[in-house]
Scaffold this active site. Sequence first.
Site, mmCIF file in Angstrom:
data_model
loop_
_atom_site.group_PDB
_atom_site.id
_atom_site.type_symbol
_atom_site.label_atom_id
_atom_site.label_comp_id
_atom_site.label_asym_id
_atom_site.label_seq_id
_atom_site.Cartn_x
_atom_site.Cartn_y
_atom_site.Cartn_z
ATOM 1 N N ASP A 178 0.846 -1.029 -0.032
ATOM 2 C CA ASP A 178 -0.019 -0.019 0.054
ATOM 3 C C ASP A 178 0.919 0.946 0.136
ATOM 4 O O ASP A 178 1.645 1.401 -0.038
ATOM 5 C CB ASP A 178 -0.884 -0.100 1.062
ATOM 6 C CG ASP A 178 -0.340 -0.071 2.588
ATOM 7 O OD1 ASP A 178 0.896 -0.306 2.508
ATOM 8 O OD2 ASP A 178 -0.058 0.689 3.248
ATOM 9 N N GLU A 179 0.070 2.234 0.166
ATOM 10 C CA GLU A 179 1.039 3.519 0.164
ATOM 11 C C GLU A 179 2.260 4.043 -0.586
ATOM 12 O O GLU A 179 3.311 4.552 -0.084
ATOM 13 C CB GLU A 179 0.376 3.944 0.684
ATOM 14 C CG GLU A 179 -0.787 3.886 1.662
ATOM 15 C CD GLU A 179 -1.081 4.533 3.080
ATOM 16 O OE1 GLU A 179 -0.867 5.736 3.595
ATOM 17 O OE2 GLU A 179 -0.116 4.461 4.489
ATOM 18 N N VAL A 180 2.173 3.825 -1.982
ATOM 19 C CA VAL A 180 4.023 3.151 -2.836
ATOM 20 C C VAL A 180 3.503 4.529 -3.284
ATOM 21 O O VAL A 180 2.752 4.843 -4.142
ATOM 22 C CB VAL A 180 3.859 2.402 -3.937
ATOM 23 C CG1 VAL A 180 4.784 2.537 -4.227
ATOM 24 C CG2 VAL A 180 3.675 0.890 -2.900
#
Length: 518
Positions: free
Chosen positions: A307-309
């Site tokens: 996530d949240e890359v």
Amino acid sequence: MIFCRFLAVASLTATLASAATIWPLPQSVSYGSSSVETPQFQFIGLSSDDSKNAVKRYNPLIFPHSVEQTVDALDILVTIDDEDAELQLGTDESYTLSVPESPSSNSPITITAKTQYGFMRALETLSQLVDFDFDAEAYSIEGVPVEISDSPRFPHRGVLVDSSRHFEPISTLKIVVDSLAYAKLNVLHWHLVDSQSFPFDSKSYPLLGKQGAYSQFERYSPNDVAELVEYARQRGVRVMVEIDTPGHAGSWCEGYPEICPSKTCTEPLNPSTNATFDLIEGLFKDLTGGQAKSGLFPETLMHLGGDEVNTDCWTKSDDISSWMDQQGFDEDDTYAYFIARVQAIAHSMGREVIGWEEIWNHFGTSLDPSTIIHQWLPGSTVGPEVTAAGYRLIWSTDGVWYLDGLSTTWQTMYEAEPTEGISPSSLHLVLGGEGCMWGETVDTSSILQTIWPRAAAISERLWSDKNSTQNVDVAEPRYAEFRCHLNSRGIAAAPYDNLIARNAPTGPGGCLDQRRRE
Ligand SMILES: *[C@@H]1O[C@H](CO)[C@@H](O)[C@H](O)[C@H]1NC(C)=O
Ligand SMILES: *[C@@H]1O[C@H](CO)[C@@H](O)[C@H](O)[C@H]1NC(C)=O
């Protein structure tokens, strides 16, 4: 309105611990109007250590006050098909519990279960039936005869605990595990490491923990992990580890700077060097033993985050951006390449993988079809498309099932429905859900009262029949009772109707009526 709710709760104090108050609500329960004295129980028919240990744990929970024994123990005849069953996703937790109007050795209380884990769920239910009368100094079951037939609606019912934003000692995690089992939750999703700290001692890459932990004592040794996982297994709780990459991994660079884009721009991890994937492979071997159902986490499911890359650190690095050019990769291709390589490592060790929903949003059906998608983004409605494409789903939407959202009420959590919008033919792909206890503002001083009692709202949604659990006002008295039940076992569940989840009581009051006061 407040007044009516008060009355509803007050009227229940008279019937503490009868079949009417079981949490989470059984699939099928009927009860009568008699009562039976229950001095002690004698369990007949147990053979495995797991079952016998469960009885040893539950005896003092069922009978917490010592009394002079004047009546014979009541027999409980137990029939378990497989008492040494393996604990994995889908292990049978069903049970029946029958208390006749006048139990005797000819007509005993009976429990049946397919596995020792179903038996443990039956013990929890039984413990919620037994009442203590201080005047008579005697235990009883009210509302007999009782007939219960029960099984979970979803196989995966969990709480995520994050040990990176704050270190949570093993002793604290054990209390969390105890409390999960009280609510018939069966998964501890252990978000073990993140950017802020790396508290795990990897044998293959020792500098991860040595340099990445907050302090030299805020670390888990492999033996600590093994002990917690076995402790949880004995309570029917699977421990599923999460290693989140390529983002959320800045703490890894403390010990191994070569796997990060640079000292100042640390994540996502460096995709251009095999050192990164070699390290991930070594770390995964430490966790999984390198093969199916072994190692510190025998659990088949492994969470790989994803996530949240934010790819800025990749494009800002000359080395990485020229490698991307050579490969013909843009940022999203590089992200996809990273996820696919890490998934392949986990697959090679016999694990099935879960990723946060961004990997679905970026890569959709190009993901390996065995990938499980974990829905979390605020307002997300990704479940119907994920399942329509044949992928499995775990549900934890932020703003609904995020326990660190302190102003999210238990009613909101209770009214959530993980199958919303999903077609009947895809319902089997919804594995369940998890309440997420992100660790920024919890440590041992606050974690239990932030998880509880609201995680109980999640447990009933995931365990009980949907049709029988639609009304929060009907559920409220039982929910209040369950909070008292947790308190009676020393679990620091907060007042249940707080506006802000973990506030302490605002004044004098009994366990049931520590309610909202402005
Ligand atoms: C990096 O690892 C991949 C996959 O194992 C392999 O094909 C490749 O040859 C390796 N590259 C180098 C430079 O070692
Ligand atoms: C639940 O309610 C729906 C709609 O009223 C009904 O179609 C369904 O059969 C019910 N399910 C059960 C298990 O009772």
